[in-house]
Design an enzyme around this catalytic site. Structure first.
Site, PDB file in Angstrom:
ATOM      1  N   CYS A 248      -6.788   7.690   4.961  1.00  0.00           N
ATOM      2  CA  CYS A 248      -7.382   6.355   4.888  1.00  0.00           C
ATOM      3  C   CYS A 248      -8.873   6.426   5.201  1.00  0.00           C
ATOM      4  O   CYS A 248      -9.264   6.920   6.257  1.00  0.00           O
ATOM      5  CB  CYS A 248      -6.695   5.389   5.851  1.00  0.00           C
ATOM      6  SG  CYS A 248      -7.322   3.731   5.618  1.00  0.00           S
TER       7      CYS A 248
ATOM      8  N   ALA B 264     -11.598  -2.563   3.175  1.00  0.00           N
ATOM      9  CA  ALA B 264     -11.418  -2.036   4.531  1.00  0.00           C
ATOM     10  C   ALA B 264     -10.370  -2.907   5.213  1.00  0.00           C
ATOM     11  O   ALA B 264     -10.626  -3.559   6.225  1.00  0.00           O
ATOM     12  CB  ALA B 264     -12.736  -2.048   5.291  1.00  0.00           C
TER      13      ALA B 264
END
Ligand SMILES: Cc1cc2nc3c(=O)[nH]c(=O)nc-3n(C[C@H](O)[C@H](O)[C@H](O)COP(=O)(O)O)c2cc1C
Length: 310
Positions: A131, A72
């Site tokens: 994403c 992340a």
């Protein structure tokens, strides 16, 4: 037999061979120069760019999983101007460099495309519509067909060059999303981005990543990615770049057989930065062994079983 012809074309970009480095896993290219000769690659997709520089999430933002990694990072990047002025000129001439655009609003995506449009050394623009761990923007651009359609339309209006849309696997129908890209005039699709995932530290009883959720990449996602490339190849005529868990030449060839004209190699580079060239050499050896004169002959050459009788 002569050396097999490894040349291919993806979304109107001629590639010396089908193996590219995947966005976000090779920095801006120069970072890999100590490990491999960039000119021997099919090309590279640079880290996704936003209008302004971005710093990304705080640690812990990467962790290992049983068959891959969960990240992340949240699109830390130098911004489009620094890419054009500093990172791109640092690369040797003649490499197919695909720039990747990411933003939090559609107009801003289009503005990144406008700035990249026609820049010397940019062979194509890949839109990161996928994403899996950015709160504003990110995943929803690739999950709602209507939002994806307006994103592709706006970016199409902002560049005359080859436009590639990188799709999210975090959807119900990947074929539907590819059809949207085709209808809105994209030149190709790249798939897949990381699969949304979670890792838990049972001693602290907390998520391992500060962001809680991350994107799973590496060998764990290979069959998911192959399935999606196959389904998209059945649904649209657009060229496909296959991505997801490629660690060997056999993995890359499986994508090509499922319909990919080229592939991108990501997570494996963290453990073996020279993997992309080993994969290229392995594709060449496979062609030789199989008596295949040109790798292009393998695109979509998957042999399917006959339909079952009712
Ligand atoms: C650390 C990391 C950073 C990434 N950053 C980006 C990015 O900036 N833009 C993008 O489109 N994909 C990004 N990706 C996704 C990869 O390009 C690729 O789609 C994904 O990792 C699946 O391929 P792999 O299993 O070979 O790694 C990133 C992946 C990793 C592991």
């Amino acid at each position: 037999m002569e050396s097999p012809d490894l040349k291919t074309e993806f979304a109107g970009v001629s590639l010396a061979n089908p193996v590219l480095l995947a966005s976000g896993t090779c920095g801006y290219g120069s970072e890999f120069e100590p490990f491999l000769d960039l000119r021997e690659l099919g090309g590279l997709v640079a880290k996704s760019l936003t209008l302004e520089p971005r710093f990304g999430n705080k640690p812990t933002r990467i962790t290992e999983t049983p068959a891959g990694m969960l990240n992340a990072i949240s699109l830390e990047n130098v911004g489009v101007e620094a890419f054009l002025n500093e990172k791109l000129p640092a690369l040797p001439d003649g490499i197919a460099v695909i720039a990747s655009a990411f933003e939090t609003e559609i107009d801003r995506y289009a503005e990144v495309c406008r700035r990249l449009d026609g820049a010397k050394g940019v062979a194509a623009i890949e839109i990161n519509a996928s994403c899996p761990h950015v709160k504003a923007g990110g995943i929803e651009f690739g999950q709602d067909p209507k939002v994806l359609a307006s994103l592709v339309r706006s970016c199409r209006g902002a560049t005359r060059g080859p436009l590639i849309i990188k799709l999210s696997p975090n959807v119900t129908s990947i074929a539907e999303m590819a059809r949207v890209c085709e209808a809105e005039g994209a030149d190709g699709v790249a798939l897949i981005n990381a699969v949304q995932g979670l890792m838990v530290d049972v001693r602290s009883r907390k998520p391992v990543l500060r962001n809680i959720l991350g994107g799973l990449s590496g060998p764990a996602i290979l069959p998911i990615a192959l399935r999606m490339v196959y389904q998209v190849s059945q649904a649209v005529g657009l060229p496909i770049c296959g991505i997801g868990g490629i660690s060997s030449a056999e993995d890359a060839i499986a994508f090509i057989l499922c319909g990919a004209s080229a592939v991108q190699v990501g997570t494996i580079s963290y453990t073996n930065p020279g993997a992309a060239l080993e994969i290229r050499d392995g594709i060449s050896a496979y062609c030789q062994e199989q008596g295949v004169a040109a790798v292009r002959e393998l695109i979509g050459a998957l042999e399917l079983p006959p339909p079952a009788r009712p």
